[in-house]
Every structure is written in structure tokens, then in C-alpha cells.
Design a protein around this motif. Sequence first.
Motif, short mmCIF file in Angstrom:
data_model
loop_
_atom_site.label_atom_id
_atom_site.label_comp_id
_atom_site.label_asym_id
_atom_site.label_seq_id
_atom_site.Cartn_x
_atom_site.Cartn_y
_atom_site.Cartn_z
N ARG A 10 0.85 -1.18 0.00
CA ARG A 10 0.00 0.00 0.00
C ARG A 10 0.88 1.23 0.00
NH1 ARG A 10 -5.33 -0.36 2.50
NH2 ARG A 10 -5.86 -2.54 2.76
N ARG A 11 0.28 2.34 -0.30
CA ARG A 11 0.98 3.62 -0.19
C ARG A 11 0.12 4.55 0.66
NH1 ARG A 11 2.78 2.42 -5.62
NH2 ARG A 11 5.04 2.17 -5.50
N SER A 12 0.81 5.43 1.37
CA SER A 12 0.13 6.39 2.22
C SER A 12 0.70 7.78 1.99
CB SER A 12 0.30 6.01 3.70
OG SER A 12 -0.23 7.02 4.53
N SER A 13 -0.16 8.77 2.07
CA SER A 13 0.30 10.16 1.96
C SER A 13 0.89 10.65 3.28
CB SER A 13 -0.86 11.06 1.53
OG SER A 13 -1.91 10.98 2.48
N HIS A 14 0.82 9.82 4.31
CA HIS A 14 1.34 10.18 5.64
C HIS A 14 2.72 9.57 5.85
CE1 HIS A 14 -2.54 11.82 6.72
NE2 HIS A 14 -3.08 10.75 6.19
N ARG A 15 3.55 10.27 6.60
CA ARG A 15 4.88 9.77 6.94
C ARG A 15 4.75 8.64 7.97
NH1 ARG A 15 8.17 12.92 4.36
NH2 ARG A 15 7.74 15.10 4.03
N PRO A 16 5.77 7.78 8.07
CA PRO A 16 5.70 6.69 9.05
C PRO A 16 5.40 7.14 10.47
CG PRO A 16 7.52 6.30 7.55
CD PRO A 16 6.97 7.68 7.23
N GLU A 17 5.97 8.28 10.89
CA GLU A 17 5.74 8.78 12.25
C GLU A 17 4.26 9.08 12.51
OE1 GLU A 17 8.02 10.09 10.06
OE2 GLU A 17 9.74 9.05 10.92
N LYS A 18 3.58 9.63 11.51
CA LYS A 18 2.14 9.91 11.63
C LYS A 18 1.35 8.61 11.73
CE LYS A 18 -1.47 12.71 11.26
NZ LYS A 18 -1.84 13.69 12.26
N GLN A 22 1.93 7.26 15.22
CA GLN A 22 1.15 8.03 16.18
C GLN A 22 -0.32 7.60 16.15
OE1 GLN A 22 1.73 10.24 18.62
NE2 GLN A 22 -0.43 10.65 18.96
N HIS A 23 -0.88 7.52 14.96
CA HIS A 23 -2.28 7.12 14.81
C HIS A 23 -2.51 5.71 15.36
CE1 HIS A 23 -6.25 6.65 13.06
NE2 HIS A 23 -5.83 5.55 12.46
N SER A 24 -1.63 4.81 15.04
CA SER A 24 -1.78 3.42 15.48
C SER A 24 -1.65 3.30 16.99
CB SER A 24 -0.76 2.53 14.77
OG SER A 24 -1.03 2.51 13.38
N SER A 59 -3.06 4.66 23.57
CA SER A 59 -2.11 5.61 24.13
C SER A 59 -1.58 6.51 23.02
CB SER A 59 -0.94 4.86 24.78
OG SER A 59 -0.05 5.75 25.41
N ASP A 60 -0.80 7.51 23.39
CA ASP A 60 -0.14 8.29 22.36
C ASP A 60 1.29 7.81 22.24
OD1 ASP A 60 1.17 9.41 24.51
OD2 ASP A 60 0.50 11.45 24.14
N ILE A 61 1.96 8.21 21.19
CA ILE A 61 3.30 7.73 20.93
C ILE A 61 4.28 8.16 22.02
CG2 ILE A 61 4.08 9.62 19.45
CD1 ILE A 61 5.33 7.36 17.63
N GLU A 62 4.06 9.33 22.60
CA GLU A 62 4.96 9.80 23.66
C GLU A 62 4.84 8.94 24.90
OE1 GLU A 62 7.51 11.75 23.19
OE2 GLU A 62 6.79 11.89 21.14
N GLY A 63 3.62 8.52 25.23
CA GLY A 63 3.43 7.62 26.37
C GLY A 63 4.12 6.28 26.14
N ARG A 64 4.00 5.76 24.92
CA ARG A 64 4.67 4.50 24.57
C ARG A 64 6.18 4.66 24.64
NH1 ARG A 64 0.33 1.23 24.96
NH2 ARG A 64 -1.08 1.36 23.18
N ARG A 65 6.70 5.76 24.10
CA ARG A 65 8.16 5.98 24.13
C ARG A 65 8.67 6.13 25.57
NH1 ARG A 65 8.56 9.95 18.93
NH2 ARG A 65 8.97 8.32 17.42
#
Length: 157
Positions: free
Chosen positions: A38-46, A49-51, A57-63
Motif C-alpha cells: 500500500r501507499r500512504s500520503s502520511h509519513r511513518p511517524e504519523k 502516532q495514529h496506530s 495511548s499516544d506515541i509519547e506515552g509509549r516511548r
Amino acid sequence: MEEWPGSIYQISKQTKALITEEIGNYRTSILEKDGGRRRSSHRPEKILQHSCQMGGSDIEGRRKAVKEILGISCKLPVPTHPGEGLFMVPTTSIRKKECVWLNYQHFKTCQQQGSQAYITFWDGSGLFVDASATQVDAQIKRASQVIVQMNYGRLFD
């Protein structure tokens, strides 16, 4: 296959890797189980974050949790949905465009081939990444440590 406009791809058990690829309006190429792409218009970081948000949780909480477990603050694996066993592993610094995010569940082996590492997935497919096999192996070991710590009660009690 491309994503629906306005939607953000969600990492699932089908996701094998997220690859930064600037192709037209697309920013990420997503490898999926059984050869899907697949292709996405979003960068991997986005996408990460969404996932993470969809996983509770948010990505900062996971990190923050991963930093506490590993005692380091760079090249951290991201538990996008730990309850589902979804842990994404960066092959190199996330600041580098060469960074590929691997789904721990699909990673089988890694071998050095010239200046690149060749990742083999459980379905028999593979992918070259701009990192050394030693570097990728270290990243996978870090993710393993996080997985054990996050699941210690289920595994050992």
C-alpha cells in the motif's frame, strides 16, 4: 493499493514494514503479509502516532515506557498496540529517511549483504535496508527486551 483520502493507515498484524518513499503525493510505502503493498500520503511517524492512539495511548506515552524499560532514549521500538503484540522496530535513527520500521511479528532473520542488511520475513519475502545486520539485530533484541518486560506477568507468573 492506496489509502482512502483523509484516512490514516492503521498498523495491524498484516503490516510487515513501513518504508519512507517520496513518490508523488505519497510519503510511505507499506509492505503487508502475503505480498500486499500500500501507499500512504502520511509519513511513518504519523502512521505510528495514529496506530498508538488506536491502541489506547499516544506515541509519547509509549516511548516513555520503552525509555524506562531500556534506559536509553534513541532508536526506540514502538509498541503500537502491545495487547495485540504489535511492536514496530526502527532499523536506524528515526531522523534518517533511510529508517524502515519493521513489525517484530514478521521479522525472521537478517544477513549482511554488502553495505546493506537483508531482512527475511516469515512469509519468505525479504527487504534490503540501509543499515548493518549488527545494527538491525541490536534493534530486534531491544524490542525483545521490551516485549518480555511488558508481558512479564503473562509469561512468568
